[in-house]
Design an enzyme around this catalytic site. Structure first.
Site, PDB file in Angstrom:
ATOM      1  N   CYS A  65      58.869  17.058   3.634  1.00  0.00           N
ATOM      2  CA  CYS A  65      57.569  16.557   4.128  1.00  0.00           C
ATOM      3  C   CYS A  65      56.862  14.973   3.296  1.00  0.00           C
ATOM      4  CB  CYS A  65      56.335  17.653   3.676  1.00  0.00           C
ATOM      5  SG  CYS A  65      56.730  19.052   5.110  1.00  0.00           S
TER       6      CYS A  65
ATOM      7  N   HIS B 141      49.665  14.571   4.322  1.00  0.00           N
ATOM      8  CA  HIS B 141      50.743  15.268   5.361  1.00  0.00           C
ATOM      9  C   HIS B 141      49.797  16.332   6.052  1.00  0.00           C
ATOM     10  CE1 HIS B 141      53.776  17.576   6.447  1.00  0.00           C
ATOM     11  NE2 HIS B 141      53.732  18.573   5.595  1.00  0.00           N
TER      12      HIS B 141
ATOM     13  N   ASN C   1      52.609  20.083  12.621  1.00  0.00           N
ATOM     14  CA  ASN C   1      53.230  19.578  11.143  1.00  0.00           C
ATOM     15  C   ASN C   1      54.664  19.116  11.640  1.00  0.00           C
ATOM     16  OD1 ASN C   1      54.716  19.246   8.940  1.00  0.00           O
ATOM     17  ND2 ASN C   1      53.755  21.154   7.856  1.00  0.00           N
TER      18      ASN C   1
HETATM   19  N1  COA Z   1      50.646  34.928  15.176  1.00  0.00           N
HETATM   20  C1  COA Z   1      50.596  36.288  14.960  1.00  0.00           C
HETATM   21  N2  COA Z   1      50.373  36.894  13.922  1.00  0.00           N
HETATM   22  C2  COA Z   1      50.996  36.207  13.105  1.00  0.00           C
HETATM   23  C3  COA Z   1      51.742  35.073  13.058  1.00  0.00           C
HETATM   24  C4  COA Z   1      51.660  34.486  14.145  1.00  0.00           C
HETATM   25  N3  COA Z   1      52.285  33.349  14.563  1.00  0.00           N
HETATM   26  N4  COA Z   1      52.499  34.801  12.020  1.00  0.00           N
HETATM   27  C5  COA Z   1      52.263  35.935  11.101  1.00  0.00           C
HETATM   28  N5  COA Z   1      51.482  37.028  11.783  1.00  0.00           N
HETATM   29  C6  COA Z   1      51.098  37.968  11.362  1.00  0.00           C
HETATM   30  C7  COA Z   1      51.984  38.504  10.202  1.00  0.00           C
HETATM   31  O1  COA Z   1      53.289  39.448  10.784  1.00  0.00           O
HETATM   32  C8  COA Z   1      51.086  39.616   9.411  1.00  0.00           C
HETATM   33  O2  COA Z   1      50.806  40.661  10.299  1.00  0.00           O
HETATM   34  P1  COA Z   1      50.993  42.328   9.356  1.00  0.00           P
HETATM   35  O3  COA Z   1      49.748  42.270   8.587  1.00  0.00           O
HETATM   36  O4  COA Z   1      50.780  43.111  10.403  1.00  0.00           O
HETATM   37  O5  COA Z   1      52.269  42.366   8.403  1.00  0.00           O
HETATM   38  C9  COA Z   1      49.814  39.021   9.623  1.00  0.00           C
HETATM   39  O6  COA Z   1      49.704  37.957  10.608  1.00  0.00           O
HETATM   40  C10 COA Z   1      49.260  38.190   8.421  1.00  0.00           C
HETATM   41  O7  COA Z   1      50.281  37.501   7.801  1.00  0.00           O
HETATM   42  P2  COA Z   1      50.637  36.626   6.747  1.00  0.00           P
HETATM   43  O8  COA Z   1      51.674  35.891   6.432  1.00  0.00           O
HETATM   44  O9  COA Z   1      49.820  37.514   5.313  1.00  0.00           O
HETATM   45  O10 COA Z   1      49.488  35.670   7.162  1.00  0.00           O
HETATM   46  P3  COA Z   1      48.620  34.445   6.357  1.00  0.00           P
HETATM   47  O11 COA Z   1      47.204  34.592   6.498  1.00  0.00           O
HETATM   48  O12 COA Z   1      49.376  34.232   4.864  1.00  0.00           O
HETATM   49  O13 COA Z   1      49.092  33.045   7.297  1.00  0.00           O
HETATM   50  C11 COA Z   1      50.711  31.289   7.201  1.00  0.00           C
HETATM   51  C12 COA Z   1      50.628  32.570   7.512  1.00  0.00           C
HETATM   52  C13 COA Z   1      52.004  30.854   7.555  1.00  0.00           C
HETATM   53  C14 COA Z   1      49.688  30.831   8.561  1.00  0.00           C
HETATM   54  C15 COA Z   1      49.938  31.194   5.982  1.00  0.00           C
HETATM   55  O14 COA Z   1      50.710  31.361   4.946  1.00  0.00           O
HETATM   56  C16 COA Z   1      50.136  29.396   5.597  1.00  0.00           C
HETATM   57  O15 COA Z   1      49.140  28.716   6.021  1.00  0.00           O
HETATM   58  N6  COA Z   1      50.999  29.047   4.682  1.00  0.00           N
HETATM   59  C17 COA Z   1      51.250  27.529   4.410  1.00  0.00           C
HETATM   60  C18 COA Z   1      52.078  27.103   5.559  1.00  0.00           C
HETATM   61  C19 COA Z   1      52.306  25.718   5.526  1.00  0.00           C
HETATM   62  O16 COA Z   1      51.360  24.828   5.442  1.00  0.00           O
HETATM   63  N7  COA Z   1      53.590  24.984   5.932  1.00  0.00           N
HETATM   64  C20 COA Z   1      53.958  23.810   5.648  1.00  0.00           C
HETATM   65  C21 COA Z   1      54.371  23.246   4.492  1.00  0.00           C
HETATM   66  S1  COA Z   1      54.723  21.666   4.667  1.00  0.00           S
END
Ligand code: COA
Length: 330
Positions: A113, A257, A287
């Site tokens: 990134c 980013h 992204n």
């Molecule tokens: N659609 C629906 N549900 C989803 C999902 C999707 N695409 N992805 C994950 N879930 C579910 C999970 O399975 C989990 O279910 P459960 O509670 O039954 O186990 C629930 O949503 C919560 O998951 P969790 O991983 O705790 O969600 P979160 O609030 O942490 O959000 C991200 C996940 C990835 C959006 C978050 O962690 C994030 O924004 N991380 C940074 C990612 C990023 O910016 N990456 C780029 C870096 S350059």
């Protein structure tokens, strides 16, 4: 000493638009979940066998046109990508051939990134010293072929996308251009956002078992990424401001980013920066890793959101973990 300034910029997004509803047809997700957690409504994916160099060509052509230059004027190609067309040779060499550049140096950098900001830093060194007059810097990615498009991979698959951006950095003696760049890495988090295979440590590098285990796909520990991103983004933005004696009020535009809108909102709040100073296109583009900043910057320039004399900060965080910023006087 010369200054390096952006004399031309362009970007390209593949025509194939994939909406959240399209993804909801192939995995257990919803438009509501994706918008709430990431801000993304749609993204662009390649069709057929397009690689990052194919996406880079129209972006580069537009950047050359804006700079009023031709392929013959370019002294060096820097190609930032985490998804190169091949393991070897680098995508920079492929672009040299496809666009008919002279037999100039072409180097790939793989810092995911923050790759584009790292590339700015490298280009600046060549220009400052007078070694190069015009450098082409590309950020281009094809992430869609590294995503697990099943419910198993839904947390990562909904975020990443394809696209390309390109800039021409040129030498000037005027009071404009790159003021400073700031690069960081912390490899202890390497496995929190990575593609494990194919690996040169494994012989053979790819097997049916590796593919069955999905080790050739992009893996992300979303929570760890989030936690570190909201710490490192403000840190590296403040570092760029401090290096140039700038305050938040002096910053006209921040181009972060496009990782996730929640990360951007968190950073804005922490810095006390109004959202209207921050460029955001993640709802349309997703992204696009190393392509994300040049695409957002290119759109902002063409929409007239960035004007001569303004102070611009670019900042990125991603796989490595690695993060970086650049301060630019436009
Ligand atoms: N659609 C629906 N549900 C989803 C999902 C999707 N695409 N992805 C994950 N879930 C579910 C999970 O399975 C989990 O279910 P459960 O509670 O039954 O186990 C629930 O949503 C919560 O998951 P969790 O991983 O705790 O969600 P979160 O609030 O942490 O959000 C991200 C996940 C990835 C959006 C978050 O962690 C994030 O924004 N991380 C940074 C990612 C990023 O910016 N990456 C780029 C870096 S350059």
């Amino acid at each position: 000493m010369y200054r390096a300034y952006i004399s031309g910029i362009g970007h390209y997004l593949p025509e194939n638009i994939v909406t959240n509803d399209d993804l909801a047809k192939i995995m257990d997700t919803s438009d509501e979940w994706i918008v709430e957690r990431t801000g993304i409504k749609q993204r662009h994916y390649i069709t057929g066998n397009q690689g990052p160099t194919d996406l880079a060509i129209p972006a580069t052509k537009d950047a050359l046109k804006m700079a009023g230059l031709t392929e013959d004027d370019i002294d060096l190609i820097i190609f930032a990508t985490s998804t190169p067309d091949y393991y070897a040779p680098g995508s920079g060499c492929l672009l040299q051939e496809k666009m008919g550049f002279n037999t100039i140096g072409a180097l790939d950098i793989r810092v995911q990134c923050p790759g584009f900001v790292y590339g700015l830093s490298i280009a600046e060194q060549y220009i400052k010293t007078g070694t190069a007059k015009h450098v082409l810097l590309v950020g281009a990615e094809v992430q869609s072929t590294a995503l697990d498009m099943t419910t198993n991979g839904r947390d990562t698959a909904v975020i990443f996308a394809d696209g390309a951006g390109a800039v021409i950095l040129s030498a000037t003696k005027e009071d404009k251009g790159i003021l400073s760049t700031h690069l960081h890495s912390e490899g202890k988090y390497a496995k929190e956002l990575w593609v494990e295979s194919p690996s040169s440590k494994v012989n053979p590098r790819i097997t049916p078992e590796i593919i069955d285990d999905g080790k050739h796909l992009l893996f992300m520990n979303g929570r760890e990424v989030f936690k570190n991103a909201v710490r490192r983004f403000p840190e590296v933005i403040i570092e760029a401001m401090d290096a140039n004696g700038l305050t938040i009020d002096d910053i006209d535009v921040l181009v972060p980013h496009q990782a996730n809108i929640r990360i951007t909102e968190f950073v804005a709040k922490k810095l006390g920066m109004p959202m209207n100073k921050i460029i955001s296109n993640i709802h349309r583009v997703g992204n696009t890793t190393a392509a994300s900043i040049p695409i957002a910057l290119s759109e902002a320039v063409s929409e007239g959101k960035i004007k001569k004399g303004q102070n611009i900060i670019l900042a990125a965080f991603g796989s490595g973990f690695a993060w970086a910023s650049a301060a630019i006087k436009w």
